[in-house]
Design an enzyme around this catalytic site. Structure first.
Site, short mmCIF file in Angstrom:
data_model
loop_
_atom_site.label_atom_id
_atom_site.label_comp_id
_atom_site.label_asym_id
_atom_site.label_seq_id
_atom_site.Cartn_x
_atom_site.Cartn_y
_atom_site.Cartn_z
N LYS A 14 -4.80 -1.90 15.68
CA LYS A 14 -5.82 -0.91 14.56
C LYS A 14 -6.84 -0.10 15.23
O LYS A 14 -7.27 0.98 14.99
CB LYS A 14 -6.20 -1.87 13.27
CG LYS A 14 -5.16 -2.46 12.47
CD LYS A 14 -4.24 -1.18 12.15
CE LYS A 14 -3.05 -1.36 11.05
NZ LYS A 14 -2.25 -0.35 10.50
N ASP A 38 13.63 3.38 11.01
CA ASP A 38 12.98 2.25 11.92
C ASP A 38 11.95 2.80 12.51
O ASP A 38 12.25 3.57 13.69
CB ASP A 38 14.01 1.42 12.35
CG ASP A 38 13.18 0.27 13.35
OD1 ASP A 38 11.92 0.35 13.44
OD2 ASP A 38 13.90 -0.77 13.95
N SER A 78 -7.48 -0.21 9.45
CA SER A 78 -7.85 -1.65 8.86
C SER A 78 -9.50 -1.69 9.02
O SER A 78 -9.98 -1.17 10.33
CB SER A 78 -7.14 -2.60 9.51
OG SER A 78 -7.72 -3.90 9.12
N THR A 113 -1.61 -7.80 -1.06
CA THR A 113 -0.27 -7.14 -0.92
C THR A 113 0.68 -8.31 -0.66
O THR A 113 0.45 -9.51 -0.31
CB THR A 113 -0.19 -6.31 0.32
OG1 THR A 113 -0.47 -7.25 1.51
CG2 THR A 113 -1.07 -4.96 0.28
N ASN A 163 1.80 4.91 7.17
CA ASN A 163 1.43 3.42 6.45
C ASN A 163 2.25 2.31 7.10
O ASN A 163 1.73 1.04 7.20
CB ASN A 163 1.65 3.42 5.16
CG ASN A 163 1.21 2.19 4.36
OD1 ASN A 163 0.21 1.75 4.27
ND2 ASN A 163 2.41 1.69 3.97
N ILE A 170 0.78 -1.29 0.11
CA ILE A 170 -0.06 -0.01 0.05
C ILE A 170 0.91 1.37 -0.03
O ILE A 170 0.54 2.18 -0.58
CB ILE A 170 -0.91 0.03 1.19
CG1 ILE A 170 -2.04 -0.85 1.28
CG2 ILE A 170 -1.48 1.33 1.34
CD1 ILE A 170 -2.90 -1.26 2.20
N TYR A 204 -3.56 -7.71 16.42
CA TYR A 204 -3.56 -6.88 15.12
C TYR A 204 -4.69 -6.00 15.24
O TYR A 204 -4.63 -4.68 14.89
CB TYR A 204 -3.58 -7.90 13.85
CG TYR A 204 -3.65 -6.74 12.51
CD1 TYR A 204 -2.62 -6.15 12.16
CD2 TYR A 204 -4.98 -6.67 11.77
CE1 TYR A 204 -2.60 -5.45 11.05
CE2 TYR A 204 -5.08 -5.95 10.66
CZ TYR A 204 -3.67 -5.16 10.34
OH TYR A 204 -3.77 -4.45 9.39
#
Length: 251
Positions: free
Chosen positions: A150, A54, A133, A181, A81, A19, A146
């Site tokens: 998000k 980083d 997300s 992706t 992103n 993305i 995850y």
């Protein structure tokens, strides 16, 4: 309107693939100067400028943003992103993994934004777009860590929008569904039956297919564009209808 980003400068984190790369190329094609912050910037296509950073390392982030801004000659747009994934229920991931994912997906976003804000305040068209997300608001199986990260990004987006709107800085986020992706393809390759897993991912989106990185990039560009000057605090779903549509099963 292909040149609405003429004269504007953008930083895209995680901009070397997926993305992030699609977004960087999209913004550049519409007139922006774009610097990509990533762990590796090998083979980054022209006209993109790569900076190694980083997001878990605050001094590296500050140095990377400063280097990018120097090359760009200023900063108008930040696309947060960079992110990593995690699989499993709350039992599956160790404390170390929880800290690692939250450090990248949430605190990493904070570090980059914190370093960028002094430069964004000098822009007449300042915008921040966070990649979130559908997992922020839809309960997906085996995505506990995850989803938590998000969900934090979505809440943080609203708070940031409120904090900085009177400084002339707009903050919004995109909530993609499952995007085709390299990361998703690597997950599929590890599945017991990759074809069946891919079919299941496609089936849960009403459009019956995965979202493309270019479609997410176009949504990010809309939120970042000066043409969307009245848009802030917005959560834009790019998920094939997964968030709001409830289709009947086929007979």
């Amino acid at each position: 309107m292909n040149g609405e980003f003429d004269g504007l400068a953008a930083i895209v984190t995680g901009g070397a693939s997926g993305i992030g790369l699609a977004t960087a190329l999209h913004l550049a094609a519409r007139g922006a100067r774009v610097a990509c912050l990533d762990l590796r910037i090998d083979d980054l296509p022209a006209p993109l400028h790569g900076v190694v950073a980083d997001v878990t390392d605050d001094p590296a982030v500050r140095a990377g943003v400063a280097a990018a801004v120097e090359w760009l000659g200023g900063l108008d747009i930040l696309v947060n992103n960079a992110g990593i994934g995690a699989i499993g229920t709350v039992e599956a991931n160790s404390d170390e993994e929880w800290h690692r994912v939250l450090d990248v997906n949430v605190v990493g976003l904070v570090r980059v934004t914190r370093a960028a804000l002094p430069h964004l305040r000098a822009s007449a068209h300042a915008a921040v777009v966070n990649t979130c997300s559908i997992a922020a608001h839809a309960g997906l199986p085996d995505r506990a860590l995850y989803s938590a990260s998000k969900g934090a990004v979505q809440a943080l987006t609203a708070a940031m929008a409120a904090d900085h709107v009177r400084e002339g800085i707009r903050v919004s986020c995109v909530n993609p569904g499952t995007v085709d992706t390299p990361w998703v393809r690597r997950l599929l390759a590890k599945a017991a039956d990759p074809d069946a897993e891919l079919a299941a991912l496609k089936a849960r989106q009403p459009t019956g297919r995965l979202v493309t990185a270019e479609e997410v990039a176009a949504a990010i560009a809309y939120l970042a564009s000066p043409l969307a000057g009245a848009t802030t605090g917005t959560v834009l779903a790019v998920d094939g209808g997964m968030h709001g549509l409830r289709l009947r099963a086929k007979p």
